[in-house]
Motif scaffolding. Structure first.
Motif, short mmCIF file in Angstrom:
data_model
loop_
_atom_site.label_atom_id
_atom_site.label_comp_id
_atom_site.label_asym_id
_atom_site.label_seq_id
_atom_site.Cartn_x
_atom_site.Cartn_y
_atom_site.Cartn_z
N GLY A 14 -8.54 -11.27 5.16
CA GLY A 14 -8.49 -12.64 4.69
C GLY A 14 -8.62 -12.73 3.18
N TYR A 15 -9.56 -11.97 2.63
CA TYR A 15 -9.70 -11.91 1.16
C TYR A 15 -8.43 -11.36 0.52
N ALA A 16 -7.90 -10.28 1.09
CA ALA A 16 -6.70 -9.65 0.52
C ALA A 16 -5.53 -10.61 0.50
N LYS A 54 -19.59 -0.39 4.90
CA LYS A 54 -19.85 1.05 4.94
C LYS A 54 -21.34 1.36 5.07
N LYS A 55 -22.19 0.44 4.58
CA LYS A 55 -23.63 0.64 4.66
C LYS A 55 -24.17 0.32 6.05
N GLU A 56 -23.37 -0.39 6.86
CA GLU A 56 -23.80 -0.74 8.21
C GLU A 56 -23.82 0.52 9.07
N LEU A 88 -12.83 -5.53 -1.31
CA LEU A 88 -13.37 -4.18 -1.49
C LEU A 88 -14.90 -4.19 -1.56
N GLU A 89 -15.47 -5.25 -2.11
CA GLU A 89 -16.92 -5.38 -2.14
C GLU A 89 -17.48 -5.52 -0.72
N LEU A 90 -16.77 -6.31 0.10
CA LEU A 90 -17.19 -6.47 1.50
C LEU A 90 -17.05 -5.16 2.25
N ALA A 141 -5.98 -3.02 6.02
CA ALA A 141 -6.61 -4.16 5.33
C ALA A 141 -7.12 -3.76 3.95
N VAL A 142 -7.79 -2.62 3.87
CA VAL A 142 -8.34 -2.16 2.58
C VAL A 142 -7.22 -1.83 1.60
#
Length: 398
Positions: free
Chosen positions: A228-230, A246-248, A239-241, A260-261
């Motif tokens: 959605g951001y992209a 990745k920390k999850e 990319l911040e999201l 998506a990335v």
């Protein structure tokens, strides 16, 4: 299931329960062909099928062509046995016909049924949206609410998909309000549909609010928000999201997350980041890049003027470039005025087997804008030779 079949065959007598249990078990365990053969054996026996038997034989998954043949045969048997007034059976047929592209047959069944229950509305709404008849799907959704019937999660997500596809933001908000009223706004699949709808309607802030309000998030939801951001030109936010995801502890990217990335990098012109993430997904997470991923990388190079690298990638990638890649590449050649690079790839485009006209049209326009009328005429001649017709332009909702 082999042991169960041996036990079944070893019985001297069978009733509706044993036949139906055997058929349903085969179907649930993926042996749709075995379930159908068992059903045919039942038809020639002294025991006749009931409604549950038909549900059992239709519950398995199969390809569209096979599903349509089976549904047609079972539909005839349902009518023959006098079960055509059973709402659950009719709803199953509506669902199968819709998914097989036979929307007309699904409509006939739906509208010929006098007493329409929730179980019948839900697959018809989903069927309309699955076949891109979004207006009809939303009208039927509204009718269902007027009758005070509760839509299923699948029907709600279909209606939200319809709102996103034709950018009906206000109607999407109304469905969101309904979900809050019904207490269903935290369902993972519904929230994913809300994120997708708001993003497609250009309201990425509302998409993020829906995303943040959900405690349990799966890969589909994370991917929907990143995409959605992209799509709304907020690649850095995407990319911040992704970094947060990745920390999850349950971080499990897939092919869709990969796309998506990369799309976020494309929309933000982040070439180095795109290459970094391409390597990460491939080498760290073991995801084998497919054509969509290579298309993103080609687009990333081409949009940033690195046309030689884009061309080299298309020539060396494992898959054969499709017309979307060629069209994107040629559009960038036009934007950067690289006629010579476009010329070098022209023969490859004209020799491809694709029937899509977009690459030809972009190439012809590129030649024409450079005053190369002979080359432009050659492209047009090639289109005529291969009977490739230009697509009719779409109309604007605005």
């Amino acid at each position: 299931m082999l042991d169960a079949r041996e036990v079944f065959d070893g019985l001297t007598q069978h009733d509706q329960v044993s036949w139906t249990s055997m058929i349903s078990g085969l179907s649930r365990n993926g042996d749709r062909k075995g379930a159908l053969l068992m059903f045919k054996r039942m038809l020639v026996s002294s025991v006749k099928p009931n409604c549950q038997t038909f549900v059992g034989v239709m519950s398995g998954k199969t390809g569209p062509e096979e599903a349509l043949v089976n549904a047609t045969m079972l539909h005839a048997q349902i009518v023959k046995r006098g079960f055509e007034s059973n709402s659950f059976l009719i709803s199953t047929l509506v669902d199968v016909y819709s998914k097989c592209g036979r929307l007309g047959q699904a409509e006939v069944l739906f509208y010929d049924t006098e007493e329409k229950e929730e179980v019948l509305f839900n697959p018809m709404i989903s069927g309309y949206c699955f076949n891109a008849r979004y207006e009809k799907g939303l009208r039927l959704f509204a009718e269902m609410r007027e009758r005070n019937l509760s839509p299923s999660y699948h029907a709600v997500t279909s209606a939200l998909h319809a709102c996103g596809s034709i950018t009906l933001l206000q109607q999407g908000r109304e469905i969101h309000a309904l979900l809050i009223k019904l207490g269903s706004e935290f369902n993972i699949y519904v929230v994913s549909a809300l994120v997708d709808m708001y993003s497609k309607c250009g309201s990425v802030e509302e998409a993020r609010r829906a995303f943040d309000q959900t405690v349990e998030k799966n890969a589909v939801m994370w991917t929907s928000m990143i995409l959605g951001y992209a799509q709304n030109g907020k690649g850095l936010n995407a990319l911040e999201l992704f970094k947060i995801w990745k920390k999850e502890c349950d971080f499990r990217p897939d092919h869709v997350s990969f796309t998506a990335v990369l799309s976020a990098c494309v929309h933000s012109g982040l070439v180095e980041k795109g290459l970094e993430y391409f390597g990460m997904f491939k080498n760290v997470y073991g995801i084998v890049p497919d054509q969509d991923h290579y298309a993103c990388l080609v687009d990333l190079y081409a949009r940033n003027g690195q046309l030689e690298k884009a061309k080299e990638l298309m020539e060396t990638m494992p898959q054969k470039p499709n017309h979307f890649m060629w069209s994107s590449f040629l559009s960038s050649c036009r934007d950067y005025g690289e006629i010579e690079i476009a010329k070098k790839t022209a023969d490859k485009i004209l020799l491809t087997e694709t029937r899509d006209a977009s690459s030809y049209i972009v190439l012809a326009n590129l030649y024409a804008s450079a005053g190369l009328w002979g080359e432009a005429a050659e492209v047009t001649r090639s289109m005529n030779e291969h009977k490739i017709k230009k697509n009719v332009s779409a109309g604007s909702w605005v």
